[in-house]
Design a protein around this motif. Sequence first.
Motif, short mmCIF file in Angstrom:
data_model
loop_
_atom_site.label_atom_id
_atom_site.label_comp_id
_atom_site.label_asym_id
_atom_site.label_seq_id
_atom_site.Cartn_x
_atom_site.Cartn_y
_atom_site.Cartn_z
N THR A 1 27.71 39.85 57.89
CA THR A 1 26.97 40.93 58.55
C THR A 1 26.68 42.06 57.58
O THR A 1 25.55 42.56 57.51
CB THR A 1 27.78 41.46 59.76
OG1 THR A 1 28.04 40.37 60.66
CG2 THR A 1 27.00 42.54 60.49
N ARG B 1 28.98 44.99 72.23
CA ARG B 1 27.95 45.08 71.19
C ARG B 1 27.72 43.75 70.48
O ARG B 1 26.69 43.57 69.83
CB ARG B 1 28.32 46.19 70.21
CG ARG B 1 28.30 47.56 70.87
CD ARG B 1 28.88 48.67 70.01
NE ARG B 1 28.06 48.91 68.84
CZ ARG B 1 28.50 48.79 67.59
NH1 ARG B 1 29.75 48.43 67.36
NH2 ARG B 1 27.71 49.04 66.58
N TYR B 2 28.68 42.85 70.57
CA TYR B 2 28.47 41.48 70.04
C TYR B 2 29.18 40.54 70.99
O TYR B 2 30.39 40.38 70.95
CB TYR B 2 29.01 41.33 68.62
CG TYR B 2 28.58 40.03 67.98
CD1 TYR B 2 27.32 39.91 67.38
CD2 TYR B 2 29.41 38.91 67.97
CE1 TYR B 2 26.92 38.71 66.80
CE2 TYR B 2 29.01 37.71 67.39
CZ TYR B 2 27.76 37.62 66.81
OH TYR B 2 27.34 36.43 66.24
N THR B 3 28.40 39.90 71.86
CA THR B 3 28.94 39.13 72.98
C THR B 3 29.08 37.65 72.64
O THR B 3 28.64 37.18 71.58
CB THR B 3 28.02 39.26 74.20
OG1 THR B 3 26.79 38.55 73.92
CG2 THR B 3 27.70 40.71 74.52
N ASP C 1 25.75 36.23 71.94
CA ASP C 1 25.26 36.46 70.58
C ASP C 1 25.80 35.40 69.63
O ASP C 1 25.06 34.87 68.80
CB ASP C 1 25.69 37.86 70.10
CG ASP C 1 25.00 38.97 70.87
OD1 ASP C 1 23.79 38.85 71.13
OD2 ASP C 1 25.68 39.96 71.22
N PHE C 2 27.08 35.11 69.76
CA PHE C 2 27.64 34.09 68.86
C PHE C 2 27.08 32.72 69.20
O PHE C 2 26.79 31.93 68.29
CB PHE C 2 29.17 34.07 68.94
CG PHE C 2 29.78 33.21 67.88
CD1 PHE C 2 29.88 33.66 66.57
CD2 PHE C 2 30.23 31.92 68.16
CE1 PHE C 2 30.41 32.85 65.55
CE2 PHE C 2 30.77 31.11 67.17
CZ PHE C 2 30.85 31.58 65.87
N GLN D 1 36.40 34.96 69.89
CA GLN D 1 35.36 35.94 70.20
C GLN D 1 35.76 37.33 69.72
O GLN D 1 34.91 38.09 69.23
CB GLN D 1 35.05 35.97 71.69
CG GLN D 1 33.89 36.89 72.06
CD GLN D 1 32.59 36.51 71.35
OE1 GLN D 1 32.22 35.34 71.31
NE2 GLN D 1 31.90 37.50 70.78
N TRP E 1 34.94 37.40 66.09
CA TRP E 1 33.50 37.59 65.84
C TRP E 1 33.08 39.04 66.16
O TRP E 1 32.38 39.67 65.35
CB TRP E 1 32.67 36.64 66.70
CG TRP E 1 33.11 35.22 66.81
CD1 TRP E 1 33.13 34.46 67.96
CD2 TRP E 1 33.58 34.33 65.77
NE1 TRP E 1 33.58 33.19 67.71
CE2 TRP E 1 33.86 33.07 66.38
CE3 TRP E 1 33.78 34.48 64.41
CZ2 TRP E 1 34.34 31.98 65.65
CZ3 TRP E 1 34.27 33.40 63.68
CH2 TRP E 1 34.54 32.18 64.30
N SER E 2 33.47 39.54 67.30
CA SER E 2 33.02 40.86 67.74
C SER E 2 33.55 41.96 66.83
O SER E 2 32.80 42.88 66.44
CB SER E 2 33.45 41.12 69.18
OG SER E 2 32.83 40.21 70.07
N VAL F 1 31.88 41.71 63.29
CA VAL F 1 30.51 42.22 63.29
C VAL F 1 30.51 43.75 63.36
O VAL F 1 29.72 44.42 62.68
CB VAL F 1 29.70 41.61 64.45
CG1 VAL F 1 28.39 42.38 64.67
CG2 VAL F 1 29.40 40.15 64.17
N ALA F 2 31.42 44.33 64.15
CA ALA F 2 31.50 45.78 64.26
C ALA F 2 31.74 46.41 62.90
O ALA F 2 31.08 47.38 62.50
CB ALA F 2 32.60 46.18 65.24
N ARG G 1 28.66 45.77 60.47
CA ARG G 1 27.51 46.64 60.75
C ARG G 1 27.77 48.05 60.23
O ARG G 1 26.87 48.71 59.68
CB ARG G 1 27.24 46.67 62.25
CG ARG G 1 26.58 45.41 62.79
CD ARG G 1 26.49 45.46 64.31
NE ARG G 1 25.75 44.30 64.84
CZ ARG G 1 25.70 44.00 66.13
NH1 ARG G 1 26.34 44.77 67.02
NH2 ARG G 1 25.01 42.96 66.55
#
Length: 389
Positions: A20, A75-77, A80-81, A371, A374-375, A378-379, A382
């Motif tokens: 990311t 914000r990244y569900t 999304d993945f 998950q 991943w979430s 990504v946080a 970003r």
Amino acid sequence: MIYDAIILGAGGAGLLAAATAGQAGARVLVLDHAAEAGKKILISGGGRCNFTNMGIAPQCFLSENAHFVKSALKRYTQWDFLALVEAHGIAWHEKTLGQLFCDGSARQIVDMLKEECRRGGVEIRLSTQIGEIGHRDGGFTVGRDTAPNLVVATGGPSIPKMGATGRAYAIAEQFGLTVVPPRPALVPLTLGGEERLFKEISGIACPVVARAKDVSFEEAALFTHKGLSGPAILQISSYWSPGETIALSVLADAAEKLRAAKRKMPRAHLKAALAEHLPNRLAEALAARIGVTAELGALPDRTLDETAETLTRLTFRPTGTEGYAKAEVTAGGIDTAALSSKTMEARTVPGLYAVGEAVDVTGWLGGYNFQWAWSSGVAAGRAIGAKVV
């Protein structure tokens, strides 16, 4: 070498954080002592990786701060993945309770993450011991490499044979962050004393409702030579504390079923009635534990109801767990009070981030912990990417 970010750990959270940030323009280095990226991913889900769950929701996660997960998960569900998985042409299927798996191999998920890193120009350096970490003039130093951002994605100590360690906690403490005491989670429970009578039925599984405190899970339990395992037990283990009891309901509508058995076969004994609904060896062990020896027809309904109550609240006091060696994840970790829920950045140490299992966030069994990886990854990715734009 000078980078925009150094990420410690080439697991799920670390790789997606790196990808990311890299795709947002950051120059990223990933370091890991393992010889292969994503080792825990490769063994997950029986080799097919239970990569997320349809039912992801904040209440499916444990943390000292129950609200912490909300921002990153929103914000990244899971969708999304899943979109990323489909964009890479990975076929998947849904199993029970919303669990999503690869049709093929877990390696497809690792290859996907590595490809995303390649697209972001990420450098991945494996078989590399992470030495001392320095912090000076707003930058972090790891060996000869420096960066203004450092991401702790080294996970927890669960499954040490895969190289897992508690290094994340030492790093946190180095920078003044508190750590919620870690413990094995999603782990089999051990029994002792008279409760070991179930050792005789090792290998028998049946659907149950497992309860601890005010939480319950309806899945299968497995009786083992050490105690209790299976999905229901792994789930409830995350809520259990040493010294407490757990309760199993092994026969739904037990009172109704026992009364029906009394009418249908009054000359039979409790074992026969239970064997109508449960594995024979389990029926025998339960009948021995309950100790009702008279024929069903001779038992008053009050006795049947008391027996039914036992079957719907079979109570055990575990002696402990099977430890990190058998734990799928680690509960506890870097205290979320020290982190921004939006970016995973430490409030008192700008540029320091913590993601994934290293943090005091633990999900249910069934793709929830992936998950969170991943979430949270990504946080952080970003947030780092936004700094270099």
